[in-house]
Design a protein around this motif. Structure first.
Motif, PDB file in Angstrom:
ATOM      1  N   LEU A   1      23.780  31.706  17.179  1.00 15.87           N
ATOM      2  CA  LEU A   1      23.212  31.946  15.854  1.00 15.87           C
ATOM      3  C   LEU A   1      24.305  32.164  14.811  1.00 15.87           C
ATOM      4  O   LEU A   1      24.168  31.715  13.664  1.00 15.87           O
ATOM      5  CB  LEU A   1      22.292  33.165  15.919  1.00 15.87           C
ATOM      6  CG  LEU A   1      21.600  33.569  14.612  1.00 15.87           C
ATOM      7  CD1 LEU A   1      20.666  32.459  14.132  1.00 15.87           C
ATOM      8  CD2 LEU A   1      20.831  34.874  14.790  1.00 15.87           C
TER       9      LEU A   1
ATOM     10  N   VAL B   1      25.597  28.875  13.040  1.00 18.12           N
ATOM     11  CA  VAL B   1      24.685  27.929  12.387  1.00 18.12           C
ATOM     12  C   VAL B   1      25.173  27.544  10.995  1.00 18.12           C
ATOM     13  O   VAL B   1      25.278  26.361  10.657  1.00 18.12           O
ATOM     14  CB  VAL B   1      23.260  28.519  12.318  1.00 18.12           C
ATOM     15  CG1 VAL B   1      22.355  27.611  11.471  1.00 18.12           C
ATOM     16  CG2 VAL B   1      22.675  28.659  13.710  1.00 18.12           C
TER      17      VAL B   1
ATOM     18  N   GLY C   1      18.211  34.410  11.347  1.00 16.55           N
ATOM     19  CA  GLY C   1      17.397  34.409  12.551  1.00 16.55           C
ATOM     20  C   GLY C   1      15.916  34.301  12.254  1.00 16.55           C
ATOM     21  O   GLY C   1      15.167  33.612  12.953  1.00 16.55           O
TER      22      GLY C   1
ATOM     23  N   VAL D   1      14.768  30.619  19.024  1.00 21.07           N
ATOM     24  CA  VAL D   1      15.822  31.628  18.997  1.00 21.07           C
ATOM     25  C   VAL D   1      15.652  32.518  20.219  1.00 21.07           C
ATOM     26  O   VAL D   1      14.563  33.043  20.466  1.00 21.07           O
ATOM     27  CB  VAL D   1      15.757  32.461  17.704  1.00 21.07           C
ATOM     28  CG1 VAL D   1      16.847  33.531  17.693  1.00 21.07           C
ATOM     29  CG2 VAL D   1      15.894  31.556  16.483  1.00 21.07           C
TER      30      VAL D   1
ATOM     31  N   THR E   1      22.936  35.801  20.445  1.00 16.01           N
ATOM     32  CA  THR E   1      21.655  35.170  20.155  1.00 16.01           C
ATOM     33  C   THR E   1      21.875  33.668  20.082  1.00 16.01           C
ATOM     34  O   THR E   1      22.765  33.204  19.369  1.00 16.01           O
ATOM     35  CB  THR E   1      21.071  35.682  18.825  1.00 16.01           C
ATOM     36  OG1 THR E   1      20.919  37.112  18.907  1.00 16.01           O
ATOM     37  CG2 THR E   1      19.715  35.055  18.554  1.00 16.01           C
TER      38      THR E   1
ATOM     39  N   VAL F   1      20.454  29.583  19.664  1.00 18.60           N
ATOM     40  CA  VAL F   1      19.484  28.665  19.084  1.00 18.60           C
ATOM     41  C   VAL F   1      19.457  27.439  19.990  1.00 18.60           C
ATOM     42  O   VAL F   1      20.500  26.819  20.223  1.00 18.60           O
ATOM     43  CB  VAL F   1      19.872  28.265  17.646  1.00 18.60           C
ATOM     44  CG1 VAL F   1      18.817  27.341  17.042  1.00 18.60           C
ATOM     45  CG2 VAL F   1      20.061  29.506  16.780  1.00 18.60           C
TER      46      VAL F   1
END
Length: 454
Positions: free
Chosen positions: A265, A268, A291, A305, A313, A315
């Protein structure tokens, strides 16, 4: 031969001395480090018991230095001055752990990651879980806390960013609405004020009243769909919803790290800039967090997620998700971990009723009930779930159940008193109720109504 026989005891003595010399050499490289005695560690642990704080290694290190600073101030006659903790030598964490492990007064237990806790043998203690999402405090406390923090000026309104340090500052202010609360409870109150109540927030590395925080500013920008911070000065165009959808598909299609069709995450926004020449601004699209943006219904067929056990975390592309991730009872357990466990179970040909999915359902239900999953309770719960599903003949021995739990990469087994054991989900913050705790956290009206009912 006589000379060799005379030299053998000397050689054995040198071999015994060698580990000690290595430790001395190791400690010699840490000149200036404080070496707390067992008495100092014991006093610090007891003080954390009084504060209802579980003596984790990192907190114990702080507390020993705090007490040393107070003792130094008293010795210098500076009773009114604030103790200078920074003036106290640091403590080698490995040395402190060795002291605790070699003393029978202490019980050293592993915690998440490399952390550990130190408790007193024969004394369970009543500790407040500062990360618990459960709010046991009255509404009046929160309303008074909100009014107090919003009334602070720019000087008193800036508090340490650490939960423990912030709680210490508030404890020293003797606030009326926190009178009678332990330091452990104040740590919990600070955490809830940040995570749930929106009373405190972060700004430039410090805690401030929420109205002055970065999060509040982002929420205002999200409502107005305006960029914030460095994004407002971006030279790249802002991504629209259609560009976010197509851009995520493109990025996830070529990504191989940390796995096929997966990205972290935190990467991104950077990947949108480097690969698509677009600025992904969550506030422009109406969200205050990336998120939450990626969980919008418009992206439901693109990505999901997932919180991993190591704190990251991820994706991930939806079409690469394992079907098990859609199981309704997997809850917060990472489906990728369940996926890793399935081949192991197929190889072991376990009996029906013990695969990872059924085990996950049992552990999850106990987490929801705030009951620590002890082996005996988990065994009962699995039988209850099996009967509810129509499998009346379900049975698993305590020994077999422990073996199944030991083979699960998403579970950790903790040894408890006697011959019992319990399991915890890796990376999940537990919120178990200690049914043996002597502390009464319930209102008097509950007891009056309970007495009348029974």
């Amino acid at each position: 031969q006589q000379q060799q026989q005379q030299q053998q005891p000397l050689q054995r003595q040198r071999q015994l001395q060698r580990p000690q010399q290595q430790h001395e050499k190791c400690d010699a490289t840490r000149v200036g480090f404080m070496k707390p005695t067992v008495a100092q560690v014991l006093a610090a642990v007891r003080s954390l018991y009084e504060d209802e704080l579980r003596p984790y290694g990192r907190i114990l290190l702080k507390r020993i230095r705090e007490r040393a600073a107070i003792a130094a101030a008293k010795a210098a006659g500076l009773l009114e001055a604030k103790p200078d903790v920074d003036g106290v030598a640091l403590i080698d964490p490995k040395y402190l752990r060795r002291v605790c492990e070699h003393c029978s007064v202490f019980i050293v237990e592993p915690a998440e990651g490399k952390e550990y806790s130190v408790t007193l043998a024969g004394h369970r203690g009543v500790f407040v879980d500062p990360c618990s999402p459960r709010d046991p405090y009255p509404g009046q406390l929160w309303s008074e806390a909100a009014d107090y923090f919003e009334s602070l000026d720019s000087d008193k309104g800036r508090l340490p960013s650490g939960r423990y340090a912030c709680a210490q500052v508030l404890f020293a202010r003797h606030l009326p609405f926190m009178r009678g609360r332990s330091l452990g409870e104040l740590c919990h109150i600070v955490q809830l004020a940040i995570s749930q109540k929106k009373i405190l927030g972060y700004l430039e590395g410090q805690l401030v009243p929420y109205s002055q925080s970065e999060e509040c500013t982002k929420e205002r920008c999200a409502v107005r769909q305006q960029p914030i911070g460095t994004a407002a000065e971006a030279t790249l165009p802002f991504a629209s919803w259609d560009q976010v959808r197509s851009g995520l598909l493109e990025i996830l299609d070529v990504s191989q790290s940390p796995g096929p069709g997966m990205i972290t995450l935190s990467n991104v926004k950077r990947l949108f800039r480097s690969q698509l020449n677009l600025e992904l601004s969550e506030t422009v699209l109406g969200y205050s967090r990336v998120g939450e943006l990626l969980q919008d219904a418009r992206l439901s067929g693109v990505c999901a997620v997932r919180a991993m056990g190591n704190g990251q975390t991820m994706v991930q592309r939806v079409d690469l998700l394992h079907p098990m991730s859609h199981a309704p009872f997997c809850g917060g357990i990472d489906p990728l971990l369940l996926q890793q466990q399935q081949p192991q179970q197929q190889q072991q040909q376990q009996q029906p009723g013990t695969p990872a999915v059924e085990l996950a359902a049992g552990v999850e239900s106990l987490y929801r009930d705030q009951l620590r999953p002890y082996g005996r309770i988990l065994r009962k719960r699995l039988a209850e779930l099996a009967q509810a599903a129509g499998h009346k003949d379900f049975d698993i021995s305590a020994k077999d159940l422990r073996a199944v739990c030991a083979n699960c990469p998403w579970l950790r087994i903790d040894e408890d008193e006697g011959a019992d054991w319990s399991v915890e989900i890796l990376g999940r913050q537990a919120n178990f109720v200690d049914v043996y705790s002597p502390k009464d956290v319930y209102p008097e009206t509950l007891w009056q109504e309970a007495a009348a009912y029974f």
